[in-house]
Write an enzyme that holds these catalytic residues in place. Structure first.
Site, PDB file in Angstrom:
ATOM      1  N   SER A  66       0.842  -1.188   0.000  1.00 29.63           N
ATOM      2  CA  SER A  66       0.000   0.000   0.000  1.00 29.63           C
ATOM      3  C   SER A  66       0.887   1.252   0.000  1.00 29.63           C
ATOM      4  CB  SER A  66      -0.947  -0.032   1.202  1.00 29.63           C
ATOM      5  OG  SER A  66      -1.992   0.891   1.057  1.00 29.63           O
ATOM      6  N   ASP A 234      -8.528  -6.322  -5.526  1.00 30.53           N
ATOM      7  CA  ASP A 234      -8.198  -4.997  -4.982  1.00 30.53           C
ATOM      8  C   ASP A 234      -8.721  -3.911  -5.931  1.00 30.53           C
ATOM      9  OD1 ASP A 234      -7.083  -2.721  -3.881  1.00 30.53           O
ATOM     10  OD2 ASP A 234      -5.044  -3.494  -3.812  1.00 30.53           O
ATOM     11  N   HIS A 267      -8.134  -5.046  -0.992  1.00 32.76           N
ATOM     12  CA  HIS A 267      -6.835  -4.460  -0.674  1.00 32.76           C
ATOM     13  C   HIS A 267      -6.254  -5.048   0.605  1.00 32.76           C
ATOM     14  CE1 HIS A 267      -3.648  -1.538  -0.890  1.00 32.76           C
ATOM     15  NE2 HIS A 267      -3.941  -1.044   0.305  1.00 32.76           N
TER      16      HIS A 267
END
Length: 409
Positions: A66, A234, A267
């Site tokens: 991330s 995601d 995610h």
């Protein structure tokens, strides 16, 4: 033997790093919104100061998911010679309009909370006035939705009701997913600072490694080996953004591996799918090549020297091997301490009489297992590492045999 280094984020109020909750030496009060806006690049510059302080010249691998993946990319751009391998998980080379939009909703929720008070709420926080926790909780609820996926929410909640048998036809909490989001928001306020949240989201929004609209141009200085991992479900940082990173790196002839893991977690999979991700990372890091372990700046000697000069050089430098180079820098032989002993016994005067001329060599991209096998087969303790022009270095056996090791440019 490797050591792990985990640097604190600028603005992280939970640790010792400076941030908006830190005391402003000019006023003696918390910075609040007077703290300067920071970028991902600022974070990496701070991390570089840490590695310099620790005396680390090069990081074997930098890994992150991330926002951490953005930091990995920034490392390879800002300090390309400081990173050997880069592992980028569920990230992007630049923030998209949709990502910025979600972050802005979160920021607006915090700023619209009357308790935010322009970022100056630290001195007035109490049980009765806890600061902008309502805004921060709402920001976390919105953000958390982006971490999940449609599949994971169906599997986890479906249309299940929360502690009731029927819907209430009012504005109370009916569904389990609502209760879950409320819980996520409320618990987040107990461990995170609202201003820190604003600064992090702004840093993410400003992240953009493209140059003249091209990610390939923005990454052209990077030369680490890359592992890029995306998650099939995601939608915050979808696979196409990881694929753009791979395409940009490929355009710059970087070594890059790409894998899209199959997961319904969205995610959040970069935190939850430890089995798949650990396997990919271990495979990536375990593929050691000569270039990963070779030692640079090994002393050499030029052909035509006498055995006496060669012996003095070996003794003064406390080494057992000297690659022999021609005047043009070509590798033409190698001489060892054992060769000097033979020269003394046989009264040889010149280096050319004792050096080994049929030198077994390797290249930076050769797997270390293959290089070690060469050394075993030829009963040698070092291998010169050559480039296409036969200008070189020398590598250490991965088996950690306690022999002197060499590399030379």
């Amino acid at each position: 033997m490797f050591s792990n280094v985990c640097g604190e984020e600028l603005q992280d109020h939970n640790v010792s790093s400076i941030g908006p909750s830190s005391e402003n030496p000019a006023t003696g009060r918390p910075f609040g919104a007077m703290f300067p806006v920071i970028t991902i690049r600022d974070m990496i510059n701070a991390q570089k100061l840490l590695t310099d302080y620790l005396g680390i010249q090069q990081l074997y691998a930098v890994a992150g998911g991330s926002m951490g993946g953005m930091q990995v990319l920034q490392w390879t751009v800002s300090y390309p010679d400081s990173v050997k391998k880069a592992i980028v998980i569920a990230a992007t080379g630049y923030s998209t309009p949709q990502q910025i939009a979600f972050n802005e909703v979160g920021r607006k929720a915090i700023i619209s909370d009357p308790e935010w008070n322009g970022g100056n709420y630290y001195d007035t926080k109490s049980y009765d006035t806890p600061g902008p926790v309502k805004g921060l909780a709402l920001a976390r609820m919105v953000g958390h939705i982006t971490y999940l996926s449609d599949e994971s929410m169906h599997a986890k909640f479906g249309r299940s009701l929360q502690a009731k048998d029927r819907i209430g036809f009012d504005f109370s909490t009916d569904f389990a997913v609502e209760s879950y989001l409320h819980h996520q928001g409320d618990t987040f306020t107990q461990r995170f600072d609202a201003n820190s949240y604003l600064y992090i989201k702004k840093a993410i929004d400003y992240f953009d490694l493209t140059k003249d609209g091209s990610l390939a141009k923005g990454l052209e200085g990077a030369h680490a080996g890359f592992l890029v991992i995306s998650v099939s479900s995601d939608w915050l940082y979808p696979p196409y953004q990881s694929q753009e990173i791979v395409q940009a790196l490929t355009a710059n002839e970087c070594e890059v591996r790409y894998s899209e893991i199959r997961s319904n977690y969205g995610h959040d999979a970069f935190l939850l799918e430890s089995g798949q991700i650990n396997y990919l990372i271990s495979q990536f890091l375990s593929r050691t090549v000569v270039g990963d372990v070779m030692i640079h700046d090994v002393p050499t000697i030029e052909e035509g020297a006498t055995t006496a000069v060669t012996a003095r050089r070996l003794i003064n430098l406390e080494v057992n091997h000297l690659p022999v180079l021609s005047a043009s820098g070509q590798l033409v032989g190698i001489v060892t301490s054992w060769d000097i002993a033979k020269a003394v016994a046989k009264n040889f005067l010149w280096l050319d009489e004792i050096m080994s001329k049929n030198v077994v060599t390797t290249v930076p991209d050769e797997p270390i297992e293959s290089a070690a096998k060469k050394m075993e087969e030829h009963s040698i303790s070092a291998l010169p590492v050559i480039d296409e022009n036969q200008k070189i270095g020398q590598n250490t056996p991965m088996s950690m045999i306690p022999y002197p090791t060499f590399t030379f440019p």
